[in-house]
Design a protein around this motif. Structure first.
Motif, mmCIF file in Angstrom:
data_model
loop_
_atom_site.group_PDB
_atom_site.id
_atom_site.type_symbol
_atom_site.label_atom_id
_atom_site.label_comp_id
_atom_site.label_asym_id
_atom_site.label_seq_id
_atom_site.Cartn_x
_atom_site.Cartn_y
_atom_site.Cartn_z
ATOM 1 N N SER A 124 0.967 -1.037 -0.047
ATOM 2 C CA SER A 124 0.249 -0.325 0.317
ATOM 3 C C SER A 124 0.943 1.049 0.092
ATOM 4 N N GLY A 125 0.336 2.281 0.182
ATOM 5 C CA GLY A 125 1.098 3.442 0.269
ATOM 6 C C GLY A 125 1.652 4.037 1.515
ATOM 7 N N ALA A 126 0.930 3.646 2.373
ATOM 8 C CA ALA A 126 1.141 3.935 3.499
ATOM 9 C C ALA A 126 2.125 3.691 3.817
ATOM 10 N N VAL B 241 4.986 4.701 2.117
ATOM 11 C CA VAL B 241 5.923 6.032 3.044
ATOM 12 C C VAL B 241 6.700 5.835 4.606
ATOM 13 N N TYR C 131 -0.785 14.842 2.956
ATOM 14 C CA TYR C 131 -1.676 13.358 3.243
ATOM 15 C C TYR C 131 -0.547 12.035 3.150
ATOM 16 N N HIS C 132 -1.034 11.708 4.187
ATOM 17 C CA HIS C 132 0.852 10.369 3.447
ATOM 18 C C HIS C 132 0.102 9.092 3.552
ATOM 19 N N GLY C 133 -1.232 9.166 4.707
ATOM 20 C CA GLY C 133 -1.768 7.807 4.714
ATOM 21 C C GLY C 133 -1.782 7.495 6.421
ATOM 22 N N PRO C 134 -2.348 5.958 6.456
ATOM 23 C CA PRO C 134 -3.302 6.309 7.793
ATOM 24 C C PRO C 134 -2.283 5.399 8.817
ATOM 25 N N GLU D 32 4.535 16.291 -1.996
ATOM 26 C CA GLU D 32 3.105 15.148 -2.551
ATOM 27 C C GLU D 32 3.406 16.113 -4.121
ATOM 28 N N TYR E 260 -5.646 14.633 -1.257
ATOM 29 C CA TYR E 260 -6.748 14.968 0.175
ATOM 30 C C TYR E 260 -6.540 16.749 0.189
ATOM 31 N N ASP F 216 6.271 12.269 -3.171
ATOM 32 C CA ASP F 216 5.119 10.779 -2.958
ATOM 33 C C ASP F 216 4.076 11.501 -4.367
ATOM 34 N N VAL G 161 1.570 8.788 -4.826
ATOM 35 C CA VAL G 161 1.084 7.576 -4.932
ATOM 36 C C VAL G 161 -0.684 8.609 -5.897
ATOM 37 N N GLN G 162 -0.748 9.733 -5.699
ATOM 38 C CA GLN G 162 -1.251 9.991 -6.676
ATOM 39 C C GLN G 162 -1.361 10.496 -7.625
ATOM 40 N N LYS H 137 -1.651 2.934 -5.122
ATOM 41 C CA LYS H 137 -2.798 2.745 -6.040
ATOM 42 C C LYS H 137 -3.412 2.861 -6.971
HETATM 43 N N1 PMP Z 1 -0.254 9.294 -0.043
HETATM 44 C C1 PMP Z 1 -0.508 9.644 -0.831
HETATM 45 C C2 PMP Z 1 -0.675 11.207 -1.831
HETATM 46 C C3 PMP Z 1 -1.826 9.398 -0.390
HETATM 47 O O1 PMP Z 1 -3.194 9.983 -1.410
HETATM 48 C C4 PMP Z 1 -2.604 8.123 0.044
HETATM 49 C C5 PMP Z 1 -3.857 7.261 -0.134
HETATM 50 N N2 PMP Z 1 -4.875 8.281 -0.363
HETATM 51 C C6 PMP Z 1 -1.695 7.303 0.977
HETATM 52 C C7 PMP Z 1 0.043 8.308 0.595
HETATM 53 C C8 PMP Z 1 -1.343 6.122 1.500
HETATM 54 O O2 PMP Z 1 -1.867 5.473 0.689
HETATM 55 P P1 PMP Z 1 -2.759 3.856 0.794
HETATM 56 O O3 PMP Z 1 -3.760 4.066 1.025
HETATM 57 O O4 PMP Z 1 -2.723 3.018 -0.208
HETATM 58 O O5 PMP Z 1 -2.194 2.798 2.464
#
Ligand code: PMP
Length: 436
Positions: free
Chosen positions: A121-123, A126, A149-152, A216, A221, A249, A251-252, A279
């Motif tokens: 996953s992205g997080a 990160v 926003y970098h993830g949960p 990013e 977000y 980053d 991811v988007q 993503k």
């Molecule tokens: N970085 C960015 C810029 C994101 O938008 C997101 C998820 N929306 C993430 C990291 C985290 O990715 P994930 O939900 O796959 O963990």
């Protein structure tokens, strides 16, 4: 085969009940529209709900769907691999991730040796990039942007600059600098004041030596906040002067979404030390990756580091097909052309609806921001929520974003066609007209 088919109840009522009873609140609460939707089928840029209603997906299932829902080449590649060997961890050799690593490296700026570490996953990517930057530099402090926003995960939340996404007790050692938002940034438009702020922050909120900065290349977000010319390269320069690494980053914003570039950082000629992606890479199959210069990834190997599902060959097969489809179907060029037409349409809407304060973005990463008053730029989350609900009636799926929830964000599959543009713009027009 039919005997083994899972019995699934597709009714909204049954799914609502099960979610309410069996999902943790943390997973069930976030529902974008007032009334939920069950999606049953997707094809290209379209979705169908359980009653057969067709929607245009301007959100691409949270930017995961890069080349179109259930793209036949991606599904076939994944199916073929899953049937042969669904999983193979990196301690055993498998060509699928190895070839994907080669193909991803080839998309990076020339003249450097790039290596890949796959995650799920992205997080997770990160998180790994944070560890990599700290390990390589031996420094602890990181910089991130407000409204980032970098993830949960705990680590990724510690880099996230929107309080409603941050739970209590997340780790620290992250200093935030003002995002260079050209519409409503604290220093107004321009690049230099935001770069000066990086220097001030390094000298006041860190030990003076930092591990790196996460940016990013276009904030997602945060409400589609593009980095102004010279910002990414200027930030990298300042961060490196303080001993840190520049981490993009993507991811988007990656995979050709912004139209002119495959990676959005290329808009500024910056060569990052680490690039984080997820993503759109898997078109819905879970996969993330950290791509770094070889020497930067090297010291991580001094300790054990193993992602059980990282480099899963099924997801890697899907991702290889995604890269091939982006190339073969000219989707970056499509994003550029269709995105420009959609942006024109959004600008036209701005002329006619005074609640639209700003329209921005490039390629198929676009946004409209709602304000109570164009001169004060006071955000209008209520109007945004009302337009958002009306969009549903117009069968348009998009997202409410930004720190004030006052932005409608559009990040459709890169195959959105020029023929979709007028339907999208007139649907939005009706949604805005309904609320005024
Ligand atoms: N970085 C960015 C810029 C994101 O938008 C997101 C998820 N929306 C993430 C990291 C985290 O990715 P994930 O939900 O796959 O963990």
């Amino acid at each position: 085969m039919a005997d083994h088919k899972l019995s699934t109840d597709w009714s909204l009522e049954a799914t609502s009940k099960r979610r309410a009873k069996y999902y943790a609140a943390s997973q069930s609460k976030f529902v974008p529209f007032a009334d939920p939707i069950v999606f049953k089928k997707g094809h290209g840029q379209y979705l169908w709900d359980n009653e057969g209603n067709k929607y245009t997906d301007l959100l691409g299932m949270n930017v995961c769907i890069s080349v179109g829902h259930s793209h036949p080449r991606v599904v076939a590649a994944a199916m073929e691999q899953a049937q042969e060997l669904t999983h193979c961890t990196t301690m055993f050799y498998h060509p699928m991730p190895a070839q994907l690593a080669e193909e991803l490296s080839a998309t990076m700026p020339k003249g450097h040796e790039w290596v890949v570490h796959f995650t799920n996953s992205g997080a997770e990517a990160v998180d790994l990039a944070m560890a990599m930057a700290r390990t390589y530099t031996g420094n602890l402090d990181l910089l991130a942007l407000r409204t980032a926003y970098h993830g949960p995960t705990s680590a990724a939340q510690s880099l996230t600059g929107i309080s409603s996404w941050r739970h209590p007790g997340m780790p620290g050692n992250v200093a935030f600098v003002a995002e260079p938002n050209q519409y409503r940034g604290v220093f107004g438009p321009g690049t230099q004041p935001y770069l000066d702020e990086i220097d001030r922050t390094i000298s006041s909120a860190t030990s003076g030596r930092i591990a790196g900065m996460f940016v990013e290349s276009v904030q997602g977000y945060g409400g589609i906040i593009e980095m102004p010319p010279g910002y990414m390269s200027g930030a990298a320069q300042r961060v490196r002067a303080a001993g840190g690494l520049y981490v993009a980053d993507e991811v988007q914003s990656g995979f050709g979404r912004t139209g002119d570039q495959f990676w959005a950082f290329e808009a500024d000629d910056v060569v990052p030390d680490i690039v984080v992606m997820a993503k759109g890479l898997g078109n819905g199959f879970p996969i993330g990756a950290v791509v770094a210069r070889r020497e930067i990834a090297q010291p991580m190997a001094e300790k054990f580091m193993f992602h059980t599902y990282g480099a899963n060959p099924t997801s890697c097969a899907a991702a290889r097909a995604v890269l091939a489809v982006i190339r073969d179907e000219g989707l970056q060029e499509n994003a550029k052309i269709v995105g420009a037409a959609l942006l024109d349409g959004l600008r036209d809407l701005q002329q006619r609806h005074s609640v639209i304060g700003d329209v921005r973005g490039s390629g198929l990463m676009l946004a409209i921001e709602m304000v109570k008053d164009r001169s004060t730029k006071e955000p209008d989350p209520d109007v945004t929520a009302a337009v958002f609900e009306s969009c549903r009636t117009q069968r348009l799926i998009l997202s409410k974003s930004g720190p004030f929830q006052s932005v409608l964000r559009m990040v459709p599959p890169l195959c959105l066609s020029i023929d979709d543009v007028s339907a999208v713009v007139s649907g939005l027009d009706r949604a805005f007209s309904e609320i005024s």
